[in-house]
Design a protein around this motif. Structure first.
Motif, PDB file in Angstrom:
ATOM      1  N   ARG A   1     -10.905   3.903  -1.394  1.00 35.89           N
ATOM      2  CA  ARG A   1     -11.068   5.841  -0.403  1.00 35.89           C
ATOM      3  C   ARG A   1      -9.789   6.607  -2.022  1.00 35.89           C
ATOM      4  NH1 ARG A   1     -10.235   9.227   4.948  1.00 35.89           N
ATOM      5  NH2 ARG A   1     -11.109  11.220   3.918  1.00 35.89           N
ATOM      6  N   ARG A   2      -8.825   6.159  -1.780  1.00 37.79           N
ATOM      7  CA  ARG A   2      -7.826   6.783  -2.893  1.00 37.79           C
ATOM      8  C   ARG A   2      -8.725   6.378  -4.196  1.00 37.79           C
ATOM      9  NH1 ARG A   2      -6.177   9.896  -4.944  1.00 37.79           N
ATOM     10  NH2 ARG A   2      -3.715  10.094  -6.225  1.00 37.79           N
TER      11      ARG A   2
ATOM     12  N   CYS B   1       0.308  -1.143  -0.169  1.00 31.25           N
ATOM     13  CA  CYS B   1      -0.003  -0.105  -0.114  1.00 31.25           C
ATOM     14  C   CYS B   1       0.964   1.085  -0.304  1.00 31.25           C
ATOM     15  CB  CYS B   1      -1.002  -0.072   1.236  1.00 31.25           C
ATOM     16  SG  CYS B   1      -2.224  -1.274   1.296  1.00 31.25           S
TER      17      CYS B   1
ATOM     18  N   MET C   1     -10.441  -0.388  13.070  1.00 30.32           N
ATOM     19  CA  MET C   1     -10.628   1.003  12.047  1.00 30.32           C
ATOM     20  C   MET C   1     -11.078   2.094  13.701  1.00 30.32           C
ATOM     21  SD  MET C   1     -12.012   2.980   9.204  1.00 30.32           S
ATOM     22  CE  MET C   1     -11.642   1.869   8.402  1.00 30.32           C
TER      23      MET C   1
ATOM     24  N   GLU D   1      -6.732  -1.897   5.182  1.00 24.47           N
ATOM     25  CA  GLU D   1      -6.202  -1.698   3.984  1.00 24.47           C
ATOM     26  C   GLU D   1      -7.141  -1.353   2.612  1.00 24.47           C
ATOM     27  OE1 GLU D   1      -5.194  -3.396   6.853  1.00 24.47           O
ATOM     28  OE2 GLU D   1      -3.481  -2.384   7.692  1.00 24.47           O
TER      29      GLU D   1
ATOM     30  N   ARG E   1      -8.637   1.970   2.921  1.00 24.84           N
ATOM     31  CA  ARG E   1      -7.873   3.655   2.613  1.00 24.84           C
ATOM     32  C   ARG E   1      -7.523   3.330   1.302  1.00 24.84           C
ATOM     33  NH1 ARG E   1      -3.902   2.045   7.781  1.00 24.84           N
ATOM     34  NH2 ARG E   1      -5.287   3.158   9.220  1.00 24.84           N
TER      35      ARG E   1
ATOM     36  N   PHE F   1     -14.025   8.678   7.454  1.00 21.20           N
ATOM     37  CA  PHE F   1     -14.802   8.169   5.898  1.00 21.20           C
ATOM     38  C   PHE F   1     -15.851   8.161   5.195  1.00 21.20           C
ATOM     39  CE2 PHE F   1     -15.230   4.118   3.200  1.00 21.20           C
ATOM     40  CZ  PHE F   1     -14.252   4.191   2.466  1.00 21.20           C
TER      41      PHE F   1
ATOM     42  N   GLU G   1     -10.749   7.644  11.834  1.00 20.74           N
ATOM     43  CA  GLU G   1     -10.374   7.455  11.193  1.00 20.74           C
ATOM     44  C   GLU G   1     -12.135   6.933  10.157  1.00 20.74           C
ATOM     45  OE1 GLU G   1      -7.722   5.108   8.267  1.00 20.74           O
ATOM     46  OE2 GLU G   1      -7.876   4.696   9.682  1.00 20.74           O
TER      47      GLU G   1
END
Length: 454
Positions: free
Chosen positions: A142-143, A104, A172, A136, A139, A180, A176
């Motif tokens: 989201r990216r 990642c 999580m 992971e 994330r 999100f 965070e």
């Protein structure tokens, strides 16, 4: 307990290969080592450590394989080994977690967008359904949504992100998670999906914002909720949201920000339809000491608390400039902005609220009033009076009956049937008590008179 596919099974380590793995990695790091030969040796050692249940050594090998693939700049080879290593039989989840976490970190180091998308797709594919790498995967998702948004694909970005149910993730952190969910709300609003935004917003408990360390998230959350409320014209709800913003220490300690928030509290509160809840909030806001810093808005609020007629022309003369255009010491909030369609629509709604206030005042002081007289007091035509009055009667804000032929409006409230029955019952009881008392007194007099005769 064993999970699906044996992912949750705890494997007992039979042999410790840490020394051998350390030596092998050191040999592979030597200059002149051929990549293919190094990978062959590492994969052979990975099999030994994996079958022996040595999760720590397996993790070191997988991470090192990622590093040398990344160092070679061969991105297809990196993707290939990510897929291959995660699919190996009885692969140890602790080792996979370390490998995914390492991979990642390469996402932002890719040479171009196409390579980045392929790496993200590979990592999302191998992490699908695996609880131990759910953070992971979230994330990465989201990216990916950010990339889609940057390319102008708002609907695709919202669709990608809304499928992640991060509120169920135990690994999580709360902050965070909230970040999100707020991102999910923002993208749904950008995609004009207001129903889904409302549903997603309920995943966040406002008690989370009681901690001062999350003030930035609190302000972001309420700004999104205000945007949602503006779409639905939920003015009372918006006023409550601004009240929550006003109560945030970050805002309350800044004079400009707290005054701005309180201006919005007042204006949206006055835009809200009249009911018990709205009236109660008006009374409580009017007692806020900060209103002394914005005297114009305090005076405006007082106009709706005092049971007196408020002339629209007079109100415009005193408040139009500051509310719609702003003045140097008190810039306009944008609620009634004269150069936006929404601002003009709200200004018309505000005029309607002034008329409704005046009708309530008239209903308080008059039992009966003529249409012409009421139109004169409200500075409206008789047809406009009837329209506004009808709406208020339908909404049960006031009670009124109209005699059109006679041109008269009656505000006398009919007595409730149950109350009428209670009064009738009380009167009957009083009457019967009086009859009984009278009968007793008559009988007593007859007895006294009878004795006197004898």
């Amino acid at each position: 307990m064993a999970g699906t596919g044996g992912e949750s099974e705890v494997v007992k380590m039979e042999v410790d290969y840490s020394a051998e793995v350390k030596r092998l990695i050191s040999d592979c790091e030597m200059e002149g080592t051929v990549l293919s030969e190094a990978l062959e040796k590492l994969l052979a050692m990975e099999k030994l450590t994996r079958t022996a249940g040595d999760a720590n050594s397996t993790g070191h090998i997988l991470v090192f394989i990622m590093k040398i693939c990344f160092g070679s700049g061969d991105w297809p080879l990196l993707n290939e080994h990510i897929v291959m290593l995660t699919k190996r039989r009885s692969q140890l989840k602790q080792a996979v977690t370390k490998m995914i976490q390492e991979a990642c970190t390469y996402v932002e180091q890719t040479p171009d967008l196409n390579t980045k998308l392929k790496l993200i797709d590979t990592l999302r594919t191998v992490t699908e359904g695996k609880i131990y790498v759910e953070v992971e995967r979230a994330r990465l998702t989201r990216r990916l949504a950010q990339i889609q948004e940057e390319q102008g694909n708002i609907s695709e970005a919202a669709k990608i992100l809304q499928d992640q149910q991060v509120e169920t993730f135990g690994s999580m952190e709360k902050r965070e998670k909230v970040e999100f969910i707020l991102e999910q709300m923002r993208l749904c609003l950008a995609n004009h999906d207001y129903v889904r935004t409302q549903i997603i917003s309920k995943k966040i408990s406002v008690r989370f914002f009681d901690t001062e360390s999350v003030q930035d998230l609190k302000l972001k959350y309420y700004q999104l909720m205000i945007t949602l409320g503006e779409h639905e014209d939920a003015f009372l709800t918006i006023s409550r949201h601004y009240q929550a913003v006003f109560d945030t220490p970050l805002v309350r300690d800044d004079p400009a920000k707290r005054q701005e928030a309180l201006r919005n509290v007042v204006l949206y509160l006055l835009l809200a339809p009249y009911d018990n809840e709205q009236n109660d909030l008006v009374q409580r806001v009017s007692q806020n000491k900060t209103l002394e810093e914005i005297p114009t808005y305090r005076t405006l609020l007082q106009q709706f608390i005092t049971m007196e007629l408020t002339g629209w022309n007079s109100l415009c003369e005193h408040f139009d400039t500051e509310l719609r255009h702003g003045v140097p010491d008190a810039p306009a909030t944008g609620v009634f902005s004269h150069d936006t369609e929404s601002g003009n629509q709200r200004w018309k709604m505000f005029h309607r609220r002034v008329i409704e206030h005046n009708i309530r005042v008239i209903a308080t002081y008059y039992a009966r009033i003529g249409f012409s007289r009421m139109a004169e007091l409200l500075n409206l035509t008789e047809n406009e009076v009837e329209e506004h009055l009808s709406c208020m009667v339908v909404n049960k804000t006031v009670f009124a009956r109209t005699d059109r032929p006679g041109g008269v409006i009656s505000f006398l409230t009919p007595q409730d049937p149950s109350q009428t029955l209670n009064v009738w019952s009380h009167n009957i009881d009083s009457l019967m008590a009086l009859v009984n008392k009278t009968t007793h007194l008559v009988t007593k007099e007859e007895m006294v008179h009878s004795k006197c005769m004898h």
